[in-house]
Design a protein around this motif. Structure first.
Motif, PDB file in Angstrom:
ATOM      1  N   ASN A   5     -29.198  90.171  -3.209  1.00 26.87           N
ATOM      2  CA  ASN A   5     -30.425  90.870  -2.857  1.00 26.87           C
ATOM      3  C   ASN A   5     -31.487  90.479  -3.883  1.00 26.87           C
ATOM      4  OD1 ASN A   5     -32.308  93.211  -3.447  1.00 26.87           O
ATOM      5  ND2 ASN A   5     -31.403  93.858  -1.519  1.00 26.87           N
ATOM      6  N   PRO A   6     -32.676  90.069  -3.454  1.00 25.59           N
ATOM      7  CA  PRO A   6     -33.705  89.612  -4.394  1.00 25.59           C
ATOM      8  C   PRO A   6     -34.048  90.639  -5.474  1.00 25.59           C
ATOM      9  CG  PRO A   6     -34.360  89.139  -2.148  1.00 25.59           C
ATOM     10  CD  PRO A   6     -33.115  89.953  -2.069  1.00 25.59           C
ATOM     11  N   ALA A   7     -34.125  91.901  -5.108  1.00 21.81           N
ATOM     12  CA  ALA A   7     -34.442  92.925  -6.112  1.00 21.81           C
ATOM     13  C   ALA A   7     -33.326  93.036  -7.143  1.00 21.81           C
ATOM     14  CB  ALA A   7     -34.671  94.276  -5.430  1.00 21.81           C
ATOM     15  N   THR A  45     -22.760  87.403  -9.808  1.00 24.39           N
ATOM     16  CA  THR A  45     -23.733  87.582  -8.727  1.00 24.39           C
ATOM     17  C   THR A  45     -24.235  86.254  -8.178  1.00 24.39           C
ATOM     18  OG1 THR A  45     -24.406  89.694  -9.672  1.00 24.39           O
ATOM     19  CG2 THR A  45     -25.943  88.675  -8.134  1.00 24.39           C
ATOM     20  N   THR A  46     -24.347  85.260  -9.055  1.00 24.45           N
ATOM     21  CA  THR A  46     -24.862  83.955  -8.619  1.00 24.45           C
ATOM     22  C   THR A  46     -23.752  82.962  -8.302  1.00 24.45           C
ATOM     23  OG1 THR A  46     -25.062  83.240 -10.928  1.00 24.45           O
ATOM     24  CG2 THR A  46     -27.042  84.177  -9.865  1.00 24.45           C
ATOM     25  N   GLY A  47     -22.492  83.357  -8.536  1.00 24.68           N
ATOM     26  CA  GLY A  47     -21.370  82.467  -8.249  1.00 24.68           C
ATOM     27  C   GLY A  47     -21.248  81.309  -9.213  1.00 24.68           C
ATOM     28  N   THR A  48     -21.627  81.541 -10.462  1.00 25.27           N
ATOM     29  CA  THR A  48     -21.588  80.493 -11.483  1.00 25.27           C
ATOM     30  C   THR A  48     -20.685  80.907 -12.634  1.00 25.27           C
ATOM     31  OG1 THR A  48     -23.521  81.415 -12.594  1.00 25.27           O
ATOM     32  CG2 THR A  48     -23.939  79.716 -10.932  1.00 25.27           C
ATOM     33  N   GLN A  61     -32.853  80.606  -5.923  1.00 25.93           N
ATOM     34  CA  GLN A  61     -32.777  81.583  -4.836  1.00 25.93           C
ATOM     35  C   GLN A  61     -34.079  82.357  -4.701  1.00 25.93           C
ATOM     36  OE1 GLN A  61     -29.336  84.128  -5.016  1.00 25.93           O
ATOM     37  NE2 GLN A  61     -27.915  82.423  -4.849  1.00 25.93           N
ATOM     38  N   LEU A  62     -34.637  82.780  -5.802  1.00 28.50           N
ATOM     39  CA  LEU A  62     -35.891  83.537  -5.733  1.00 28.50           C
ATOM     40  C   LEU A  62     -37.027  82.654  -5.231  1.00 28.50           C
ATOM     41  CD1 LEU A  62     -35.534  85.671  -8.972  1.00 28.50           C
ATOM     42  CD2 LEU A  62     -35.387  86.469  -6.608  1.00 28.50           C
ATOM     43  N   SER A  70     -39.954  85.441   2.712  1.00 25.52           N
ATOM     44  CA  SER A  70     -39.187  86.691   2.685  1.00 25.52           C
ATOM     45  C   SER A  70     -39.772  87.670   1.691  1.00 25.52           C
ATOM     46  CB  SER A  70     -37.728  86.406   2.312  1.00 25.52           C
ATOM     47  OG  SER A  70     -37.143  85.591   3.296  1.00 25.52           O
ATOM     48  N   LEU A  71     -40.422  87.136   0.697  1.00 29.40           N
ATOM     49  CA  LEU A  71     -41.042  87.974  -0.328  1.00 29.40           C
ATOM     50  C   LEU A  71     -42.489  87.560  -0.467  1.00 29.40           C
ATOM     51  CD1 LEU A  71     -38.361  87.634  -3.148  1.00 29.40           C
ATOM     52  CD2 LEU A  71     -38.663  89.580  -1.652  1.00 29.40           C
TER      53      LEU A  71
END
Length: 84
Positions: A5-7, A45-48, A61-62, A70-71
């Protein structure tokens, strides 16, 4: 690929920056633990596996979400710097 989720992602990056600055300033075991915790969460969260990689993925992603419309531009705070 899953995307956070971006937030949530913006919040994690901000928490990481705050924790990193606090640990640099204080250097306590508590500040170290806080930095470790938020670093781990950011990576998951970022899969890294590393913070620098997590910050790159978060920025991408942002940026993708912003360019896709989207934003709004105001949704990505300019004060958040993605650095390791």
């Amino acid at each position: 690929m899953l995307m956070a989720n971006p937030a949530t992602l913006r919040n994690l990056v901000k928490r990481y920056e705050t924790a990193r600055n606090a640990h640099a300033r204080l250097g306590t075991s508590e500040s170290s633990r806080t930095l470790e915790d938020v670093s781990y969460t950011l990576c998951v969260t970022t899969g890294t596996r590393t913070v620098p990689d997590a910050l790159v993925v978060a920025a991408a992603q942002l940026r993708t979400l912003t360019s896709a419309g989207s934003l709004g531009p105001a949704s990505v705070p300019s004060e958040v710097q993605l650095t390791a």
